[in-house]
Motif scaffolding. Structure first.
Motif, mmCIF file in Angstrom:
data_model
loop_
_atom_site.group_PDB
_atom_site.id
_atom_site.type_symbol
_atom_site.label_atom_id
_atom_site.label_comp_id
_atom_site.label_asym_id
_atom_site.label_seq_id
_atom_site.Cartn_x
_atom_site.Cartn_y
_atom_site.Cartn_z
ATOM 1 N N ASP A 3 0.810 -1.201 0.000
ATOM 2 C CA ASP A 3 0.000 0.000 0.000
ATOM 3 C C ASP A 3 0.848 1.257 0.000
ATOM 4 O O ASP A 3 0.338 2.359 -0.068
ATOM 5 C CB ASP A 3 -0.907 -0.006 1.231
ATOM 6 C CG ASP A 3 -1.972 1.067 1.129
ATOM 7 O OD1 ASP A 3 -1.956 1.970 1.978
ATOM 8 O OD2 ASP A 3 -2.788 0.995 0.196
ATOM 9 N N LEU A 84 -5.021 -5.313 11.483
ATOM 10 C CA LEU A 84 -4.526 -4.878 10.178
ATOM 11 C C LEU A 84 -3.623 -5.934 9.552
ATOM 12 O O LEU A 84 -3.749 -6.247 8.361
ATOM 13 C CB LEU A 84 -3.755 -3.560 10.327
ATOM 14 C CG LEU A 84 -2.987 -3.087 9.092
ATOM 15 C CD1 LEU A 84 -3.950 -2.707 7.971
ATOM 16 C CD2 LEU A 84 -2.069 -1.923 9.438
ATOM 17 N N LEU A 88 -4.530 -7.716 6.024
ATOM 18 C CA LEU A 88 -3.618 -7.582 4.884
ATOM 19 C C LEU A 88 -3.420 -8.909 4.161
ATOM 20 O O LEU A 88 -3.118 -8.931 2.962
ATOM 21 C CB LEU A 88 -2.265 -7.035 5.344
ATOM 22 C CG LEU A 88 -2.198 -5.542 5.669
ATOM 23 C CD1 LEU A 88 -0.842 -5.182 6.245
ATOM 24 C CD2 LEU A 88 -2.497 -4.695 4.442
ATOM 25 N N VAL A 282 -9.874 -0.598 11.176
ATOM 26 C CA VAL A 282 -9.027 -0.937 10.035
ATOM 27 C C VAL A 282 -9.732 -0.617 8.721
ATOM 28 O O VAL A 282 -9.144 -0.050 7.792
ATOM 29 C CB VAL A 282 -8.626 -2.426 10.085
ATOM 30 C CG1 VAL A 282 -7.850 -2.817 8.837
ATOM 31 C CG2 VAL A 282 -7.778 -2.705 11.327
ATOM 32 N N ALA A 287 -8.181 0.054 4.742
ATOM 33 C CA ALA A 287 -7.677 -1.268 4.389
ATOM 34 C C ALA A 287 -8.752 -2.042 3.627
ATOM 35 O O ALA A 287 -9.947 -1.793 3.797
ATOM 36 C CB ALA A 287 -7.258 -2.042 5.638
ATOM 37 N N SER A 288 -8.310 -2.984 2.808
ATOM 38 C CA SER A 288 -9.240 -3.740 1.976
ATOM 39 C C SER A 288 -9.331 -5.178 2.456
ATOM 40 O O SER A 288 -8.310 -5.807 2.759
ATOM 41 C CB SER A 288 -8.788 -3.717 0.516
ATOM 42 O OG SER A 288 -9.598 -4.557 -0.281
ATOM 43 N N ARG A 293 -3.660 -4.209 0.989
ATOM 44 C CA ARG A 293 -3.799 -2.756 1.049
ATOM 45 C C ARG A 293 -4.146 -2.324 2.455
ATOM 46 O O ARG A 293 -5.076 -2.830 3.062
ATOM 47 C CB ARG A 293 -4.886 -2.268 0.091
ATOM 48 C CG ARG A 293 -5.211 -0.777 0.257
ATOM 49 C CD ARG A 293 -6.358 -0.339 -0.627
ATOM 50 N NE ARG A 293 -5.958 -0.349 -2.012
ATOM 51 C CZ ARG A 293 -6.810 -0.449 -3.032
ATOM 52 N NH1 ARG A 293 -8.099 -0.600 -2.788
ATOM 53 N NH2 ARG A 293 -6.369 -0.429 -4.266
ATOM 54 N N GLY A 294 -3.394 -1.341 2.963
ATOM 55 C CA GLY A 294 -3.636 -0.812 4.299
ATOM 56 C C GLY A 294 -2.329 -0.398 4.940
ATOM 57 O O GLY A 294 -1.261 -0.884 4.557
ATOM 58 N N ASN A 295 -2.392 0.508 5.883
ATOM 59 C CA ASN A 295 -1.186 0.909 6.605
ATOM 60 C C ASN A 295 -1.536 1.267 8.039
ATOM 61 O O ASN A 295 -2.709 1.479 8.383
ATOM 62 C CB ASN A 295 -0.468 2.067 5.898
ATOM 63 C CG ASN A 295 -1.324 3.312 5.785
ATOM 64 O OD1 ASN A 295 -1.684 3.915 6.786
ATOM 65 N ND2 ASN A 295 -1.672 3.689 4.547
ATOM 66 N N ASN A 298 -3.349 4.865 8.906
ATOM 67 C CA ASN A 298 -4.787 4.951 8.677
ATOM 68 C C ASN A 298 -5.585 4.101 9.662
ATOM 69 O O ASN A 298 -6.718 4.439 10.011
ATOM 70 C CB ASN A 298 -5.113 4.550 7.243
ATOM 71 C CG ASN A 298 -4.824 5.669 6.256
ATOM 72 O OD1 ASN A 298 -4.595 6.806 6.657
ATOM 73 N ND2 ASN A 298 -4.810 5.350 4.981
ATOM 74 N N ALA A 299 -5.001 2.977 10.099
ATOM 75 C CA ALA A 299 -5.682 2.166 11.117
ATOM 76 C C ALA A 299 -5.813 2.950 12.424
ATOM 77 O O ALA A 299 -6.843 2.888 13.106
ATOM 78 C CB ALA A 299 -4.932 0.858 11.344
ATOM 79 N N ASP A 338 -13.675 2.364 -0.554
ATOM 80 C CA ASP A 338 -12.658 1.439 -1.044
ATOM 81 C C ASP A 338 -13.053 0.864 -2.401
ATOM 82 O O ASP A 338 -12.212 0.716 -3.289
ATOM 83 C CB ASP A 338 -12.460 0.303 -0.031
ATOM 84 C CG ASP A 338 -11.433 -0.712 -0.496
ATOM 85 O OD1 ASP A 338 -10.258 -0.335 -0.632
ATOM 86 O OD2 ASP A 338 -11.811 -1.878 -0.738
#
Length: 356
Positions: A3, A84, A88, A282, A287-288, A293-295, A298-299, A338
């Motif tokens: 991501d 997360l 992921l 999350v 996040a997807s 995808r995600g970090n 952002n969580a 998303d």
């Protein structure tokens, strides 16, 4: 597959040599602007929510109340970082709330027997990691079709163990180091700034470094982004999946330290529905569920959004059922954003291919 890839800004898109005509440049610039706004969406929504609540309630933006928001969000933020890692890889962990409760009860019982802060913390973290290992090994080597099954089972098992070990009652007493972490504040910085926020920051930095700088982190994104591609590249998929569930459980044990320290007890009722808050944080953070995808940043924003919503609505005397409705609506909006982002990214790739 990570991501961490960047979406070019509108100005960069307009100057890109791949965009051959004015109309293609305009379309690409529009798509790039929308993608950029969607990537900033969670942060922008959080800022707007804080501004609105500060206007509606004069108490909201006071130092004491901001400290309450950070304290109440700390455990969810830590759970969200573990969740997360699991999401992921296209997984889910429904057991983190019950794991938190079990770890807190075990910690309180160990402290009652040993009177040792170090042993208590070690017991709580180990309990969480053990439940996570059961989830990971059960899912991978039990050849279950989806982690939903095994984590739903451990949700019930861990909660039952917590009730059985505690006799259904809170076990009072925690070592000073735990109460300082969970319920203390940084007097040298600001009397309202909770120590738990430092723990959250430390965990966030550690998880971020692991995802960005370790091969393990790249494997996580690879397994979630393209399981078949990861297999062909020789990524140890089974080991990666087991490891993220262990990490999720371990972080649930860390969250138990925060919760038990704040309340100076271990209770079998801790963490009820916390797994839903962690998943929501999350997802709200972008996040997807499709993985890859995600970090961490952002969580954390997602966890803060949940904390701000609940705190602000309590200050405004909003009924509890409306709080649940609002959080549900925010989750739906986050998931839909998303979906829109995925479509826009596909459209952006088509524009680049067409112009080339």
């Amino acid at each position: 597959m990570s991501d961490s890839r960047t979406i070019p800004g509108p100005a960069e898109l307009a100057q890109s040599p791949a965009v051959g005509t004015a109309s293609e440049a305009a379309r690409a610039r529009l798509v790039g602007t929308m993608l950029w706004l969607l990537r900033l969406g969670p942060f922008l929504i959080l800022v707007i929510m804080i501004a609105v609540l500060a206007g509606l309630s004069p108490v909201f933006f006071t130092p004491g109340n901001l400290g309450n928001v950070l304290t109440q969000s700390a455990a969810i933020a830590i759970l969200a970082m573990g969740q997360l890692l699991v999401i992921l890889t296209r997984g889910i962990d429904l057991s983190v709330g019950s794991t938190l409760a079990l770890a807190a009860v075990v910690g309180a019982l160990v402290y009652a027997e040993t009177d040792s802060g170090f042993t208590t913390i070690l017991a709580m973290v180990f309990t969480g990691a053990l439940v996570g290992a059961v989830n990971g090994f059960g899912y991978v080597y039990g050849r279950l079709p989806h982690p939903f099954i095994v984590t739903l089972a451990t949700l019930s098992i861990a909660r039952g163990l917590a009730l059985g070990l505690s006799g259904g009652q809170p076990v009072s007493g925690m070592p000073e180091v735990v109460t300082t972490i969970g319920g203390g504040s940084a007097a040298w910085l600001a009397s309202w700034f909770p120590n738990a926020a430092f723990l959250v920051a430390g965990v966030a930095i550690l998880v971020t470094l692991m995802l960005r700088n370790l091969v393990w982190g790249r494997w996580i994104y690879a397994v979630g982004g393209s399981p078949e591609g990861a297999r062909r590249l020789g990524v140890p998929r089974n080991g990666v999946i087991v490891s993220v569930y262990i990490m999720s459980g371990l972080l649930a044990g860390v969250a138990a330290i925060v919760t038990a320290g704040r309340l100076n007890a271990g209770s079998p009722t801790f963490g009820q529905l916390a797994e839903l808050d962690a998943i929501a944080a999350v997802v709200i953070g972008g996040a997807s569920f499709l993985g890859g995808r995600g970090n961490v940043g952002n969580a954390l924003i997602g966890a803060l959004m949940i904390g701000v919503i609940r705190n602000g609505m309590n200050l405004l005397n909003v009924e509890g059922f409306l709080q649940l409705i609002v959080i549900g609506v925010v989750i739906v909006i986050a998931v839909e954003s998303d979906v829109i982002r995925t479509r826009l990214e596909a459209r952006f790739r088509v524009l680049k291919a067409a112009s080339a």
